[in-house]
Design a protein around this motif. Structure first.
Motif, short mmCIF file in Angstrom:
data_model
loop_
_atom_site.label_atom_id
_atom_site.label_comp_id
_atom_site.label_asym_id
_atom_site.label_seq_id
_atom_site.Cartn_x
_atom_site.Cartn_y
_atom_site.Cartn_z
N VAL A 92 24.03 56.15 87.96
CA VAL A 92 24.77 56.99 88.90
C VAL A 92 24.21 58.40 88.80
O VAL A 92 23.90 58.89 87.71
CB VAL A 92 26.29 56.98 88.62
N VAL A 93 24.08 59.02 89.95
CA VAL A 93 23.49 60.36 90.03
C VAL A 93 24.48 61.28 90.75
O VAL A 93 25.01 60.93 91.81
CB VAL A 93 22.16 60.34 90.81
N THR A 94 24.75 62.44 90.16
CA THR A 94 25.55 63.46 90.84
C THR A 94 24.69 64.72 90.91
O THR A 94 23.91 65.01 90.00
CB THR A 94 26.87 63.75 90.11
N LEU A 95 24.85 65.48 92.00
CA LEU A 95 24.01 66.64 92.27
C LEU A 95 24.85 67.91 92.29
O LEU A 95 25.86 67.98 93.03
CB LEU A 95 23.26 66.45 93.59
N TRP A 96 24.43 68.90 91.52
CA TRP A 96 25.21 70.11 91.29
C TRP A 96 24.37 71.35 91.59
O TRP A 96 23.14 71.30 91.59
CB TRP A 96 25.69 70.16 89.83
N THR A 97 25.05 72.47 91.76
CA THR A 97 24.36 73.74 91.90
C THR A 97 23.67 74.08 90.59
O THR A 97 24.25 73.93 89.51
CB THR A 97 25.37 74.85 92.26
N TYR A 98 22.42 74.53 90.69
CA TYR A 98 21.73 75.01 89.49
C TYR A 98 21.96 76.51 89.37
O TYR A 98 21.77 77.26 90.32
CB TYR A 98 20.22 74.74 89.56
N TYR A 99 22.39 76.94 88.18
CA TYR A 99 22.67 78.35 87.93
C TYR A 99 21.59 78.92 87.01
O TYR A 99 21.40 78.44 85.89
CB TYR A 99 24.04 78.53 87.27
N GLU A 100 20.91 79.94 87.50
CA GLU A 100 19.93 80.63 86.67
C GLU A 100 20.69 81.34 85.55
O GLU A 100 21.66 82.07 85.81
CB GLU A 100 19.16 81.65 87.50
N PRO A 101 20.31 81.12 84.29
CA PRO A 101 21.04 81.76 83.18
C PRO A 101 21.00 83.28 83.30
O PRO A 101 19.95 83.86 83.62
CB PRO A 101 20.29 81.28 81.94
N THR A 194 26.35 82.80 83.68
CA THR A 194 25.70 82.95 84.99
C THR A 194 25.99 84.32 85.57
O THR A 194 26.83 85.08 85.07
CB THR A 194 26.20 81.88 85.98
N ARG A 195 25.31 84.61 86.67
CA ARG A 195 25.57 85.87 87.37
C ARG A 195 26.97 85.89 87.95
O ARG A 195 27.51 86.95 88.28
CB ARG A 195 24.53 86.07 88.49
N ASN A 196 27.57 84.72 88.09
CA ASN A 196 28.95 84.61 88.58
C ASN A 196 29.97 84.61 87.45
O ASN A 196 31.13 84.29 87.66
CB ASN A 196 29.12 83.32 89.39
N GLY A 197 29.52 84.95 86.25
CA GLY A 197 30.40 84.92 85.09
C GLY A 197 30.28 83.60 84.34
O GLY A 197 29.37 82.80 84.59
#
Length: 283
Positions: A92-101, A194-197
């Motif tokens: 099973v594969v789920t796809l997520w947003t990648y967050y640049e550290p 992340t840049r979003n906290g």
């Protein structure tokens, strides 16, 4: 994940993303445990891959979507594709947003506590069927009781773990304090800077219980900034969680690097913690 399965898992993630019109030429392994976490390039998507038989991906996706709607600090799904579980070649594969550290990556205890408090506030608004934290303790108890699954565990250590899991599971349960939906394992490995906290990932371990069970997974300094903590309950939860993660290290199928060495060190820490608490682990 078994080393022999990794190439197939990577191929399943890449082909799934390609079939959804995402451009994929390469995959970088970011983490390998019970599931594989990959960064797919150049589309820059985070893929999580697990064997079909060992996953709760549908539950995780539903929970992530509902928490994101309430602006809880969680990683979100990849917006360019339909938010669902994709199945391919036994995975099973789920796809997520990648967050640049974000830099610096070091997390202050106060920020960690504030993010966890926000997560718990969002979780209190949800009514979803989840296991109780004692169900997870029982899984550890079953592992300790099975010599076939934990053949290298010495008798004295097996008794220590079994007694600690049993006595603290009972003691915490008998307190009858407030319980709610929890992350289940909000340790630093499941927190992204992340840049979003700060954002929490890996929601498949969600369960119900006291917030102190979650705090027991975080660095000790974090609880100093979290309001209304029952310190005695937290001490019990810390020992209980330590006994649980120690148990996993003795599973003959455990694949954590240096897992057996950590398991040995943590056994010593459990004994020291029980001595400080004035408990012998029996009961």
């Amino acid at each position: 994940m078994q080393a022999s399965e990794v190439p197939r898992a990577v191929a399943a993630a890449m082909s799934t993303a390609s079939s959804l019109d995402l451009t994929v030429d390469d995959a970088i392994v970011l983490h390998d445990s019970n599931k594989l976490t990959l960064r797919l390039l150049p589309c820059d998507v985070l893929a999580r891959v697990a064997p079909v038989a060992h996953q709760v991906a549908g539950f995780e996706i539903e929970l992530a979507q509902r928490l994101a709607e309430s602006e809880s600090p969680v990683a979100v799904l990849e917006p360019r594709v339909e938010p669902r579980v994709y199945e391919r070649d036994g995975f099973v594969v789920t796809l997520w947003t990648y967050y640049e550290p974000a830099m610096p990556r070091e997390v202050s205890p106060a920020d960690y506590a504030h993010a966890l408090e926000r997560l718990h506030a969002g979780m209190r608004k949800l009514d979803v069927p989840t296991p109780h934290f004692t169900d997870r303790v029982e899984q550890a108890q079953q592992l300790v009781a099975s010599r076939d699954r934990t053949p290298a565990l010495a008798d004295a250590d097996r008794e220590l773990l079994g007694d600690t899991l049993r006595s603290l599971r009972r003691a915490i349960g008998e307190r009858g304090g407030a319980e709610q939906l929890l992350h289940g394992e909000p340790h630093p490995g499941n927190v992204l800077t992340t840049r979003n906290g700060l954002l929490f990932i890996d929601l498949e371990t969600c369960c119900r219980g006291p917030v102190e069970f979650d705090l027991a997974h975080a660095p000790e300094e974090v609880s100093e900034h979290y309001p209304g903590v029952d310190q005695e309950l937290l001490r019990e939860c810390r020992i209980l969680v330590l006994a649980m993660i120690t148990t996993w290290r003795w599973d003959r199928g455990d694949q954590l690097p240096n897992g057996r060495r950590l398991g040995t060190e943590w056994l010593s820490q459990i004994r020291a913690a029980l001595d400080r608490k004035g408990v012998d682990g029996h009961g």
